[in-house]
Design a protein around this motif. Structure first.
Motif, PDB file in Angstrom:
ATOM      1  N   GLU A   1       0.818  -1.224   0.000  1.00  0.00           N
ATOM      2  CA  GLU A   1       0.000   0.000   0.000  1.00  0.00           C
ATOM      3  C   GLU A   1       0.851   1.273   0.000  1.00  0.00           C
ATOM      4  N   VAL A   2       2.146   1.111   0.163  1.00  0.00           N
ATOM      5  CA  VAL A   2       3.034   2.279   0.259  1.00  0.00           C
ATOM      6  C   VAL A   2       3.467   2.720  -1.139  1.00  0.00           C
ATOM      7  N   ARG A   3       3.335   4.025  -1.397  1.00  0.00           N
ATOM      8  CA  ARG A   3       3.734   4.598  -2.687  1.00  0.00           C
ATOM      9  C   ARG A   3       4.871   5.589  -2.463  1.00  0.00           C
TER      10      ARG A   3
ATOM     11  N   MET B   1       5.204   9.092  -0.133  1.00  0.00           N
ATOM     12  CA  MET B   1       4.300   9.091   1.032  1.00  0.00           C
ATOM     13  C   MET B   1       5.012   9.517   2.316  1.00  0.00           C
ATOM     14  N   LYS B   2       4.196  10.150   3.189  1.00  0.00           N
ATOM     15  CA  LYS B   2       4.645  10.442   4.549  1.00  0.00           C
ATOM     16  C   LYS B   2       3.977   9.407   5.449  1.00  0.00           C
ATOM     17  N   LEU B   3       4.790   8.644   6.157  1.00  0.00           N
ATOM     18  CA  LEU B   3       4.280   7.457   6.857  1.00  0.00           C
ATOM     19  C   LEU B   3       4.406   7.583   8.376  1.00  0.00           C
TER      20      LEU B   3
ATOM     21  N   VAL C   1      10.320   7.797   0.752  1.00  0.00           N
ATOM     22  CA  VAL C   1       9.293   8.054   1.756  1.00  0.00           C
ATOM     23  C   VAL C   1       9.959   8.755   2.938  1.00  0.00           C
TER      24      VAL C   1
ATOM     25  N   ASP D   1       0.215  10.474   5.267  1.00  0.00           N
ATOM     26  CA  ASP D   1      -0.664   9.768   4.329  1.00  0.00           C
ATOM     27  C   ASP D   1      -1.167   8.457   4.918  1.00  0.00           C
ATOM     28  N   LEU D   2      -0.286   7.765   5.620  1.00  0.00           N
ATOM     29  CA  LEU D   2      -0.602   6.404   6.039  1.00  0.00           C
ATOM     30  C   LEU D   2       0.221   6.046   7.270  1.00  0.00           C
TER      31      LEU D   2
ATOM     32  N   SER E   1      -2.915  10.939  10.672  1.00  0.00           N
ATOM     33  CA  SER E   1      -2.801  10.205   9.407  1.00  0.00           C
ATOM     34  C   SER E   1      -4.120  10.141   8.665  1.00  0.00           C
TER      35      SER E   1
END
Ligand SMILES: O=C[C@H](O)[C@H](O)[C@H](O)COP(=O)(O)O
Length: 232
Positions: free
Chosen positions: A15-17, A20-22, A47, A77-78, A110
């Motif tokens: 699911e990580v693109r 992204m900020k995780l 990321v 983002d996630l 998030s």
């Protein structure tokens, strides 16, 4: 069990693109995710992460995952994190590892939270796992009395146990924020959102391990394969 945790972590990584900020969770399952994320970063994935504990910060740094803070980004983002219990509403008990406060702040910042776990964490009703409640040491007895009243209003009860550090030398466990944790085995919690609200209203309670409405997706790994469950 560890292999199942890693499978759930690997599925979440899909699911990580790039860009992204995780939010980076804490615990043995989240540790697999950070490990696998590190491999991707070293292979070129771009990321940034916000760790939910000092332990995760150290691991992410060792894996080469670039880090930032919630003061330097406007949202995440996630978030990918583990849990101690997950019910069909995707409400959670978290904090078995003591990281619940930063975990909740990060999850709340998030857009989405993916909860990764092995199947044993899935329950019809929350409460078999002792609920961690992070408290200020000052006025502990008064806070515990208020907690007893909150439990009674929510129709539950249980013995409160002040968490001790793992070394077995009797020292109290101290969270990354400098607080203590009281674990309460409540049995089945009839109405988790109500109990969450009652506990949050107590001045000496910094945060509690009920995560209500924060989990978007659960990825559960079991002997029969992986289940992906969306919040209803
Ligand atoms: O404070 C710890 C966290 O809430 C963990 O995510 C939770 O305890 C689950 O940990 P584990 O993946 O080790 O079972």
């Amino acid at each position: 069990m560890d292999a199942l945790k890693r499978q759930a972590a690997a599925r979440a990584l899909e699911e990580v693109r790039s860009g992204m900020k995780l939010g980076l969770g804490t615990g043995s399952t989240a540790k697999h995710f950070v490990d696998l994320l590190g491999e991707k970063v070293r292979a070129g994935l771009k990321v940034v992460g916000v760790p939910t504990s000092e332990a995760t910060r150290a691991q992410a740094e060792a894996c080469g995952v670039p880090l930032t803070t919630l003061d330097d980004v406007d949202h995440l983002d996630l978030t990918i994190d583990g849990a101690d219990e997950i019910n069909p509403a995707l409400d959670l008990i978290k904090g078995g590892g003591g990281a619940l406060l930063r975990e909740k702040i990060v999850a709340n910042a998030s857009d989405r939270m993916i909860v990764i776990a092995d199947e044993t964490k899935w329950v019809e009703r929350l409460g078999r796992f002792p609920l961690p409640v992070e408290v200020i040491p000052f006025g502990l007895a008064a806070t515990q009395r208020a907690m007893t009243e909150a439990f009674a209003k929510a129709g539950v009860s249980g013995q409160m146990v002040l968490r001790k550090a793992g070394a077995g030398d009797g020292h109290v466990f101290v969270t990354d924020g400098g607080h203590w944790i009281i674990d309460v085995r409540l049995g089945e919690i009839e109405d988790p959102p109500r109990l969450a609200g009652l506990l949050s209203a107590i001045p000496g309670v910094v945060e509690h391990g009920l995560f209500i409405g924060l989990g978007s997706t659960a990825i559960l790994a079991g002997a029969q394969g992986i289940r992906v469950i969306q919040r209803p």
